[in-house]
Design a protein around this motif. Structure first.
Motif, PDB file in Angstrom:
ATOM      1  N   LEU A   2      29.048 -64.906 -25.836  1.00  0.00           N
ATOM      2  CA  LEU A   2      29.436 -65.149 -27.220  1.00  0.00           C
ATOM      3  C   LEU A   2      29.070 -63.934 -28.049  1.00  0.00           C
ATOM      4  O   LEU A   2      27.890 -63.585 -28.176  1.00  0.00           O
ATOM      5  N   PHE A   3      30.086 -63.256 -28.591  1.00  0.00           N
ATOM      6  CA  PHE A   3      29.841 -62.166 -29.531  1.00  0.00           C
ATOM      7  C   PHE A   3      29.394 -62.742 -30.867  1.00  0.00           C
ATOM      8  O   PHE A   3      29.822 -63.827 -31.262  1.00  0.00           O
ATOM      9  N   SER A  33      23.018 -58.231 -26.385  1.00  0.00           N
ATOM     10  CA  SER A  33      23.473 -57.376 -27.473  1.00  0.00           C
ATOM     11  C   SER A  33      24.851 -56.851 -27.092  1.00  0.00           C
ATOM     12  O   SER A  33      25.204 -56.810 -25.906  1.00  0.00           O
ATOM     13  N   ILE A  34      25.631 -56.424 -28.078  1.00  0.00           N
ATOM     14  CA  ILE A  34      26.837 -55.682 -27.766  1.00  0.00           C
ATOM     15  C   ILE A  34      26.466 -54.446 -26.941  1.00  0.00           C
ATOM     16  O   ILE A  34      27.258 -53.956 -26.136  1.00  0.00           O
ATOM     17  N   LEU A  50      34.100 -57.448 -30.868  1.00  0.00           N
ATOM     18  CA  LEU A  50      35.312 -57.514 -30.047  1.00  0.00           C
ATOM     19  C   LEU A  50      36.155 -56.246 -30.143  1.00  0.00           C
ATOM     20  O   LEU A  50      36.581 -55.713 -29.101  1.00  0.00           O
ATOM     21  N   PRO A  51      36.418 -55.691 -31.333  1.00  0.00           N
ATOM     22  CA  PRO A  51      37.187 -54.444 -31.384  1.00  0.00           C
ATOM     23  C   PRO A  51      36.522 -53.310 -30.614  1.00  0.00           C
ATOM     24  O   PRO A  51      37.202 -52.533 -29.930  1.00  0.00           O
ATOM     25  N   VAL A  87      36.315 -49.794 -25.702  1.00  0.00           N
ATOM     26  CA  VAL A  87      35.552 -49.219 -24.595  1.00  0.00           C
ATOM     27  C   VAL A  87      36.144 -49.622 -23.252  1.00  0.00           C
ATOM     28  O   VAL A  87      36.289 -48.792 -22.344  1.00  0.00           O
ATOM     29  N   TYR A  88      36.521 -50.885 -23.113  1.00  0.00           N
ATOM     30  CA  TYR A  88      37.034 -51.338 -21.821  1.00  0.00           C
ATOM     31  C   TYR A  88      38.423 -50.782 -21.530  1.00  0.00           C
ATOM     32  O   TYR A  88      38.753 -50.501 -20.368  1.00  0.00           O
ATOM     33  N   GLU A  89      39.230 -50.609 -22.532  1.00  0.00           N
ATOM     34  CA  GLU A  89      40.525 -49.959 -22.325  1.00  0.00           C
ATOM     35  C   GLU A  89      40.332 -48.539 -21.810  1.00  0.00           C
ATOM     36  O   GLU A  89      41.055 -48.074 -20.912  1.00  0.00           O
TER      37      GLU A  89
END
Length: 273
Positions: free
Chosen positions: A239-240, A135-136, A246-247, A252-254
């Motif tokens: 794979l999303f 899951s995301i 992706l946005p 979150v990662y930034e």
């Protein structure tokens, strides 16, 4: 050339949609479910191309037996899709011991047992594709889904490790990470903790966000992506699925990288030499 696909949790939702997509194009499907009556319509339409198998993935012995039965019946298995699982809704404080254990038992250990069962088959064949439905929420989190988040983070850790271990045998591993979809995942198949009143405002905010137009994707739109994933010569590790993934991940990662950088001096000093 047709493929043989083993899918857990195939009685509804993604599992059943994907099973039918493979059958429609001429593949063979091993479809597991706790209640195989839910697969009668596919059996009536596709006959011997589908093998329904009654399975509770929480039972390790039954999981091993289900994979062995599938191998004996069709002779080969090309891909396995670990789709069985459910959502648990409740804050960390609200979640009971039984609820927490049951969530991890199904979403993590159920997936692990099937994965362990298929590995000797794939090693003997010299090829195979293990597709783990994560899951995301396996890389980011939402409130009210803490133990579910944890289960998918565990799936991510197991699967990324597995990919490094089995690449030498010609086995591919992919994590499928959907955003929210209009399946029964948040409906009758979900488990809800007994609410504590102080979290009602959080629940209300969550509900309002989920009701926004376009929040949930169309489950039927995912089938083509899964067919492409299974057919890929060099499938991705991740794979999303969905337009929000992706946005959200980038945001979150930034933020995480910025925080790590901010505290890097402290981190390096803690190394000690």
């Amino acid at each position: 050339m047709s493929k043989t696909i083993f899918i857990t949790g195939a009685s509804r939702g993604f599992g059943k949609l994907w099973a039918e997509a493979f059958l429609k194009r001429g593949d063979r499907v091993v479809a597991t479910a706790r209640n195989t009556d839910a697969l009668n319509d596919l059996v009536a339409q596709y006959g011997d191309a589908i093998l329904p198998v009654k399975l509770d993935v929480n039972n390790r012995a039954d999981s091993l037996a289900a994979v062995a039965k599938a191998k004996e019946h069709f002779g080969t298995i090309d891909a396995i899709i670990n789709n069985a699982g459910y959502g648990h809704f409740g804050t960390i404080e609200e979640t009971t011991e039984t609820e927490a254990r049951n969530q991890i038992e199904t979403n993590v250990f159920g997936l692990l047992w099937i994965t362990q069962a298929i590995l000797p088959v794939f090693r003997a064949q010299g090829h195979g594709h293990i597709i783990q439905v994560s899951s995301i929420l396996g890389i980011v989190t939402l409130p009210l889904l803490g133990v579910y988040n944890a289960s998918k983070w565990a799936v991510e850790g197991i699967s990324e490790t597995l990919a490094q271990e089995v690449k030498q045998f010609g086995i591919n591993v992919s994590l499928v990470e959907p955003n929210g979809y209009s399946t029964d995942w948040g409906g009758s198949s979900a488990v809800q903790s007994e609410p504590i009143e102080v979290y009602d405002n959080l629940r209300q905010s969550f509900a309002e966000t989920a009701q926004q137009d376009g929040f949930y994707g169309d489950p039927e739109a995912t089938s083509e992506a899964i067919l492409k994933l299974v057919d890929a010569q060099q499938p991705p590790l991740r794979l999303f699925l969905g337009k929000h993934t992706l946005p959200w991940a980038k945001q979150v990662y930034e933020s995480r990288i910025a925080e790590w950088n901010e505290w890097d001096e402290v981190a390096v000093a803690a190394h000690g030499n």
